[in-house]
Design a protein around this motif. Structure first.
Motif, PDB file in Angstrom:
ATOM      1  N   ALA A  35      29.868  27.889  47.030  1.00 50.09           N
ATOM      2  CA  ALA A  35      29.594  28.831  48.117  1.00 50.09           C
ATOM      3  C   ALA A  35      30.645  29.936  48.148  1.00 50.09           C
ATOM      4  O   ALA A  35      30.315  31.121  48.295  1.00 50.09           O
ATOM      5  CB  ALA A  35      29.552  28.097  49.452  1.00 50.09           C
ATOM      6  N   ALA A  36      31.898  29.569  47.998  1.00 52.03           N
ATOM      7  CA  ALA A  36      32.992  30.545  48.014  1.00 52.03           C
ATOM      8  C   ALA A  36      32.849  31.528  46.861  1.00 52.03           C
ATOM      9  O   ALA A  36      33.014  32.743  47.043  1.00 52.03           O
ATOM     10  CB  ALA A  36      34.336  29.828  47.943  1.00 52.03           C
ATOM     11  N   CYS A  37      32.546  31.037  45.689  1.00 50.64           N
ATOM     12  CA  CYS A  37      32.379  31.916  44.515  1.00 50.64           C
ATOM     13  C   CYS A  37      31.228  32.893  44.708  1.00 50.64           C
ATOM     14  O   CYS A  37      31.373  34.093  44.448  1.00 50.64           O
ATOM     15  CB  CYS A  37      32.157  31.088  43.255  1.00 50.64           C
ATOM     16  N   LEU A  38      30.100  32.391  45.160  1.00 48.84           N
ATOM     17  CA  LEU A  38      28.926  33.253  45.330  1.00 48.84           C
ATOM     18  C   LEU A  38      29.147  34.325  46.389  1.00 48.84           C
ATOM     19  O   LEU A  38      28.812  35.496  46.170  1.00 48.84           O
ATOM     20  CB  LEU A  38      27.694  32.416  45.673  1.00 48.84           C
ATOM     21  N   THR A  39      29.691  33.955  47.532  1.00 48.52           N
ATOM     22  CA  THR A  39      29.887  34.945  48.592  1.00 48.52           C
ATOM     23  C   THR A  39      30.973  35.947  48.229  1.00 48.52           C
ATOM     24  O   THR A  39      30.875  37.124  48.590  1.00 48.52           O
ATOM     25  CB  THR A  39      30.204  34.290  49.945  1.00 48.52           C
ATOM     26  N   THR A  40      31.971  35.507  47.493  1.00 49.44           N
ATOM     27  CA  THR A  40      33.038  36.415  47.077  1.00 49.44           C
ATOM     28  C   THR A  40      32.548  37.385  46.018  1.00 49.44           C
ATOM     29  O   THR A  40      32.748  38.601  46.120  1.00 49.44           O
ATOM     30  CB  THR A  40      34.238  35.612  46.544  1.00 49.44           C
ATOM     31  N   ILE A  41      31.892  36.881  45.005  1.00 45.67           N
ATOM     32  CA  ILE A  41      31.399  37.714  43.914  1.00 45.67           C
ATOM     33  C   ILE A  41      30.342  38.707  44.397  1.00 45.67           C
ATOM     34  O   ILE A  41      30.193  39.786  43.827  1.00 45.67           O
ATOM     35  CB  ILE A  41      30.872  36.830  42.762  1.00 45.67           C
ATOM     36  N   SER A  42      29.646  38.375  45.474  1.00 44.10           N
ATOM     37  CA  SER A  42      28.599  39.272  45.977  1.00 44.10           C
ATOM     38  C   SER A  42      29.154  40.624  46.401  1.00 44.10           C
ATOM     39  O   SER A  42      28.419  41.608  46.438  1.00 44.10           O
ATOM     40  CB  SER A  42      27.841  38.622  47.136  1.00 44.10           C
ATOM     41  N   PHE A  43      30.432  40.716  46.717  1.00 46.45           N
ATOM     42  CA  PHE A  43      31.033  41.981  47.135  1.00 46.45           C
ATOM     43  C   PHE A  43      31.442  42.850  45.957  1.00 46.45           C
ATOM     44  O   PHE A  43      31.644  44.050  46.114  1.00 46.45           O
ATOM     45  CB  PHE A  43      32.260  41.736  48.028  1.00 46.45           C
ATOM     46  N   LEU A  44      31.577  42.284  44.796  1.00 45.01           N
ATOM     47  CA  LEU A  44      32.033  43.034  43.638  1.00 45.01           C
ATOM     48  C   LEU A  44      31.125  44.219  43.284  1.00 45.01           C
ATOM     49  O   LEU A  44      31.634  45.341  43.104  1.00 45.01           O
ATOM     50  CB  LEU A  44      32.222  42.098  42.446  1.00 45.01           C
ATOM     51  N   PRO A  45      29.792  44.052  43.211  1.00 42.92           N
ATOM     52  CA  PRO A  45      28.943  45.210  42.883  1.00 42.92           C
ATOM     53  C   PRO A  45      29.078  46.354  43.892  1.00 42.92           C
ATOM     54  O   PRO A  45      29.112  47.528  43.500  1.00 42.92           O
ATOM     55  CB  PRO A  45      27.520  44.642  42.896  1.00 42.92           C
ATOM     56  N   GLN A  46      29.183  46.032  45.176  1.00 46.11           N
ATOM     57  CA  GLN A  46      29.330  47.079  46.194  1.00 46.11           C
ATOM     58  C   GLN A  46      30.671  47.786  46.038  1.00 46.11           C
ATOM     59  O   GLN A  46      30.745  49.014  46.114  1.00 46.11           O
ATOM     60  CB  GLN A  46      29.219  46.491  47.598  1.00 46.11           C
ATOM     61  N   ALA A  47      31.724  47.030  45.807  1.00 45.22           N
ATOM     62  CA  ALA A  47      33.049  47.636  45.627  1.00 45.22           C
ATOM     63  C   ALA A  47      33.064  48.545  44.403  1.00 45.22           C
ATOM     64  O   ALA A  47      33.590  49.664  44.457  1.00 45.22           O
ATOM     65  CB  ALA A  47      34.119  46.552  45.510  1.00 45.22           C
TER      66      ALA A  47
ATOM     67  N   GLN B 201      30.499  50.069  43.017  1.00 42.17           N
ATOM     68  CA  GLN B 201      29.678  51.252  43.296  1.00 42.17           C
ATOM     69  C   GLN B 201      30.432  52.250  44.172  1.00 42.17           C
ATOM     70  O   GLN B 201      30.384  53.457  43.917  1.00 42.17           O
ATOM     71  CB  GLN B 201      28.370  50.852  43.967  1.00 42.17           C
ATOM     72  N   VAL B 202      31.113  51.767  45.188  1.00 38.54           N
ATOM     73  CA  VAL B 202      31.856  52.665  46.077  1.00 38.54           C
ATOM     74  C   VAL B 202      32.996  53.334  45.313  1.00 38.54           C
ATOM     75  O   VAL B 202      33.236  54.531  45.468  1.00 38.54           O
ATOM     76  CB  VAL B 202      32.378  51.903  47.320  1.00 38.54           C
ATOM     77  N   ILE B 203      33.695  52.589  44.472  1.00 40.61           N
ATOM     78  CA  ILE B 203      34.787  53.178  43.693  1.00 40.61           C
ATOM     79  C   ILE B 203      34.254  54.244  42.741  1.00 40.61           C
ATOM     80  O   ILE B 203      34.840  55.315  42.609  1.00 40.61           O
ATOM     81  CB  ILE B 203      35.551  52.081  42.920  1.00 40.61           C
ATOM     82  N   ARG B 204      33.140  53.963  42.102  1.00 38.76           N
ATOM     83  CA  ARG B 204      32.563  54.921  41.143  1.00 38.76           C
ATOM     84  C   ARG B 204      32.019  56.178  41.825  1.00 38.76           C
ATOM     85  O   ARG B 204      32.256  57.287  41.381  1.00 38.76           O
ATOM     86  CB  ARG B 204      31.433  54.271  40.353  1.00 38.76           C
ATOM     87  N   THR B 205      31.248  55.989  42.897  1.00 40.33           N
ATOM     88  CA  THR B 205      30.550  57.119  43.525  1.00 40.33           C
ATOM     89  C   THR B 205      31.307  57.745  44.682  1.00 40.33           C
ATOM     90  O   THR B 205      31.010  58.868  45.073  1.00 40.33           O
ATOM     91  CB  THR B 205      29.171  56.677  44.055  1.00 40.33           C
TER      92      THR B 205
END
Length: 86
Positions: free
Chosen positions: A8-20, A22-26
């Protein structure tokens, strides 16, 4: 049962990586609510402190990492909100 917490910890933590990423890139945070991210990041910080206090690696580790990702997004959102007020 401890594996369930780790998964559960891995899944919920990793779920933020794509958003982070995207925000850093754009640098685009227009569709993100500042107050929501502020409250969320603060809550994650307290979860991390709680996990450290309990010496629970799953709770502490996941929330420290999530706090970092959420803080990056919050930083970019803050810059956007601050830029609009000038």
């Amino acid at each position: 049962m401890a594996y369930l917490g780790v998964i559960a910890a891995c899944l919920t933590t990793i779920s933020f990586l794509p958003q982070a990423i995207q925000v850093i890139r754009t640098k685009d945070t227009t569709s993100i609510s500042f107050m929501m991210y502020l409250m969320f990041t603060t809550g994650v910080f307290f979860w991390a402190v709680y996990g450290i206090w309990l010496r629970d690696v799953s709770i502490a580790g996941a929330n420290v990492i999530t706090f970092v990702f959420a803080s990056v997004i919050l930083f970019y959102k803050y810059r956007e909100v601050r830029g609009k007020s000038k």
